[in-house]
Design an enzyme around this catalytic site. Structure first.
Site, PDB file in Angstrom:
ATOM      1  N   GLU A  46       0.821  -1.225   0.000  1.00 27.75           N
ATOM      2  CA  GLU A  46       0.000   0.000   0.000  1.00 27.75           C
ATOM      3  C   GLU A  46       0.851   1.270   0.000  1.00 27.75           C
ATOM      4  OE1 GLU A  46      -2.769  -0.422   3.279  1.00 27.75           O
ATOM      5  OE2 GLU A  46      -4.112  -1.638   2.052  1.00 27.75           O
ATOM      6  N   GLU A  67      -6.702  -7.909  -0.686  1.00 24.28           N
ATOM      7  CA  GLU A  67      -7.109  -7.951   0.724  1.00 24.28           C
ATOM      8  C   GLU A  67      -8.535  -7.453   0.863  1.00 24.28           C
ATOM      9  OE1 GLU A  67      -4.796  -5.503   3.346  1.00 24.28           O
ATOM     10  OE2 GLU A  67      -2.911  -6.080   2.424  1.00 24.28           O
TER      11      GLU A  67
END
Ligand code: GLA
Length: 693
Positions: free
Chosen positions: A185, A342
């Site tokens: 991320e 995710e």
């Protein structure tokens, strides 16, 4: 609520499924792996983040056995393992990772191998404190957590490249390797850094963008407040100052930051491409929830697009926000398959109140991503941590263990996904696009705009929610992207518009497209400069109007329109220049003037909404624009029913998800209605030919 899957059954036993999904990786001899799905993967990907280093060795055997029970075929490992893999600078310990990878491989489970560069070890921070990211307020962020170093730090470049190279040499040709998962991320939890290295790199970036200091002075409008520069060395990052900092400087710093982070990704990716040919490289995006990253640029650099998405648990429309995010990811992937890297089986741990999912929601959420183009469904994480900051986050195996509703639902989902291999590679087509431009968001979110109630995100959610409730599948597009495939293009508060973007919109409408812009669109150019003449600047001709004055409303103030609609937040004093008034203001300072306009332009139509409507009222306006575009809401849309189609060469798959608490009948053109129970999902197929009949 139950999940009711009406799929054709190709289910194999769990045992055979785990291995049947794989062939040996296809080794690529040169160049990038771009364009491929995961090598050797022939079924829908199912799995999650696996952090075995948090568990004793004996738990690993149980993990693998339970993964097989659940039909897991891919796990992401090593994402935060730098400190264990390189405990002292330049000294490596791969023993434990060798064991885990071999254990997984022997069980037929593939790996998405992380490069651990989002969590530099303690030795790194102790030895190179100058690599710490510095906030706009001048605070150098400490260790003991995770997160990026200053992206422009030379020491970070050396150290991160070294660990990536070691991993690539050791595991780059391992038969279990399906995917490289670079970093984690990018852009979160911090993106901008105001460190010494960043300021130095910012100056270099500016010099390569502008070439001469005069060009920079002109672009930034430095005659305002006496900000003129003579030398590059005088320029600082736009750190906190006595008053508002030059908005063009801040906009460029946002671009520079995006670029600096992307350069970190590209540096790792290139090492992996060199040393591990044929294995695709990705990094997990946060498509609509990372404001600092311009994912249009990043999507061009990854081999496959992957994404993390977490429900905003407290919002009743969280399933619509999920769909918005998934449609954005599909758009970033250019319609190609993407991977949900995710999401959560139930509650997260970082929202103010972490609402747990109800029975069946795990499957509904997962299948909604699948419906919108995901060819893989993964979770954070496999087994819930017992310690650390995320111990209250849900997982595929919760603290309650495998004898739990969550694990049973996980196993059921794994089984269903295993029967859906036919969907691999099938695509979603949308006839509507919402324009989305991070540069415009960066600019609009700066200080001293005409109203603090302006909100591009809120408006996008309203427009998107309206379309979702009308049963219309929507793409997102950059203003300069090819729009010719869309019947309807929406621009909710597209504040910044480049010359190329406005020419693109103009050409789209001229050629017959239907375009809807809402207030505060086309106001500035790439330098946050108002183009000469009246607003909406570059959209003036296509919308057929000009604005004499913006009239933002007071907090909570509303205005009535003569068609009965209620506007909020904003009004404009419009002068028509060819457009027709569709509705005017009945009350407020703009009473008697146009509020909603429609302009025939070339073969198309351009609408302008000069105030903000809620979702119900927007329906009235959009239904007329939809008529112009030849579109109509899907029969029996609304009521929490989500219906999306994926098409392969010969089959149309219809995924229907009932998010409501009542049963609904799904009308189809060529078959009797199907009744879908509350909370249920159905996946039906029909041959493509059936369309023609
Ligand atoms: C992010 C991170 C994960 C984990 C989850 C928790 O998506 O990538 O490592 O922290 O959030 O929701």
């Amino acid at each position: 609520m139950t999940t009711q899957l009406e799929t054709s059954t190709h289910a194999k036993s769990t045992e055979s499924r785990a291995s049947a999904g794989y062939r040996e990786p296809v080794q690529q001899t040169s160049g990038r792996a771009h364009g491929s799905w995961l090598p050797g993967v022939t079924s829908i990907v199912f799995g999650g983040d696996y952090n075995p280093e948090q568990w004793p060795r004996e738990v690993w055997d149980e993990d693998v056995a339970l993964m097989k029970t659940a039909g897991v075929n891919l796990v992401s490992i090593g994402i935060f393992s730098w400190a264990l893999l390189e405990p002292r600078e330049g000294e490596f310990d791969f023993g434990w990772l060798d064991d885990v990878i071999d254990l997984l491989w022997r069980a037929g489970i593939g790996i998405s191998l992380g490069t651990p560069t989002a969590a530099p070890p303690a030795w790194f921070w102790a030895k190179y404190p100058e690599a710490r990211p510095v906030t706009r307020d001048g605070v150098a962020l400490g260790g003991g957590s995770r997160g990026m170093a200053s992206p422009s730090s030379p020491e970070y470049a050396v150290a991160s490249s070294r660990i990536v190279r070691e991993l690539a040499v050791r595991y780059g040709a391992h038969p279990a390797l399906r995917l490289w998962h670079v970093h984690n991320e990018y852009g979160a939890p911090v993106s901008e850094s105001y460190s010494v290295d960043s300021v130095r790199a910012f100056r270099v970036w500016l010099e390569s963008k502008y070439t001469t200091i005069d060009a920079l002075n002109a672009a930034w409008g430095t005659t305002f407040w006496g900000q003129h520069y003579e030398y590059w060395s005088e320029i600082d990052a736009p750190r906190r100052a006595a008053s508002v900092v030059n908005p063009a400087q801040r906009l460029d710093f946002a671009r520079f930051t995006n670029n600096a982070l992307l350069a970190c990704f590209v540096r790792e990716r290139d090492i992996l491409h060199e040393l591990s040919p044929g294995i695709p490289v990705t990094t997990n995006f946060m498509a609509t929830s990372c404001p600092a990253i311009d994912y249009w640029k990043w999507a061009k650099e990854v081999d496959i697009v992957s994404n993390d998405h977490y429900l905003t648990g407290e919002r009743g429309d969280s399933h619509i926000l999920l769909a918005l995010d998934a449609d954005m990811v599909r758009s970033l992937a250019g319609g190609k398959p993407w991977l949900l890297m995710e999401h959560s089986t139930s509650a997260v741990n970082w929202q103010p109140r972490n609402v747990a999912k109800v029975a069946g929601q795990l499957a509904r959420n997962s299948l909604s991503h699948l419906a919108r183009g995901a060819d893989g469904i993964m979770f954070f994480q496999w087994r819930a941590s017992r310690f650390g900051a995320e111990k209250f986050h849900s997982a595929m195996i919760p603290h309650a263990g495998p004898d739990s509703r969550i694990f049973r639902e996980t196993v059921a989902l794994g089984g269903e996904l295993a029967s859906l291999s036919e969907l691999l590679g099938s695509t979603v087509t949308a006839k509507v696009a919402i324009l989305w431009d991070w540069e415009s968001f960066w600019a609009q979110d700066l200080e001293w705009r005409p109203s603090s109630d302006l909100g591009h995100r809120r408006q996008i959610e309203t427009f998107y929610g309206r379309l979702w409730n009308d049963g219309i599948t929507t793409d997102f597009a950059h203003p300069e992207a090819d729009l010719s495939g869309y019947d309807l293009v929406l621009a909710p508060s597209l504040y910044l518009l480049s010359e190329a973007g406005s020419a693109n919109i103009r050409a789209y409408v001229e050629a017959g497209g239907t375009f809807v812009a809402s207030y505060f669109s086309g106001v500035v150019d790439e330098n946050d400069t108002v183009p000469a003449g009246a607003s909406p600047g570059r959209l003036r001709e296509v919308l057929g109007l000009r604005i004499e004055e913006f009239r933002p409303l007071r907090s909570g103030e509303t205005v009535e329109l003569d068609n009965g609609l209620i506007g909020a937040v904003w009004t404009d004093e419009i002068v028509l220049e060819g457009a027709t008034e569709v509705a005017g203001y009945r009350t407020g300072a703009t009473a008697g003037r146009a509020a909603i306009t429609r302009n025939r332009f070339g073969a198309g139509t351009a609408w302008y909404l000069s105030t903000e409507f809620d979702s119900v009222q927007l329906s009235t306006v959009l239904s007329e624009a939809m008529l112009d575009a030849g579109l109509a809401p899907r029969p029996n849309a609304g009521d929490g029913l989500e219906v999306v189609e994926r098409r392969s060469v010969d089959t149309i798959f219809t995924i229907a998800i009932n998010h409501g608490d009542r049963e609904v009948a799904i009308e189809t053109a060529d078959a009797p209605p199907v009744v879908l129970a509350a909370g249920a999902v159905s996946i039906s197929r029909r041959p493509v030919d059936a369309l023609a009949s």
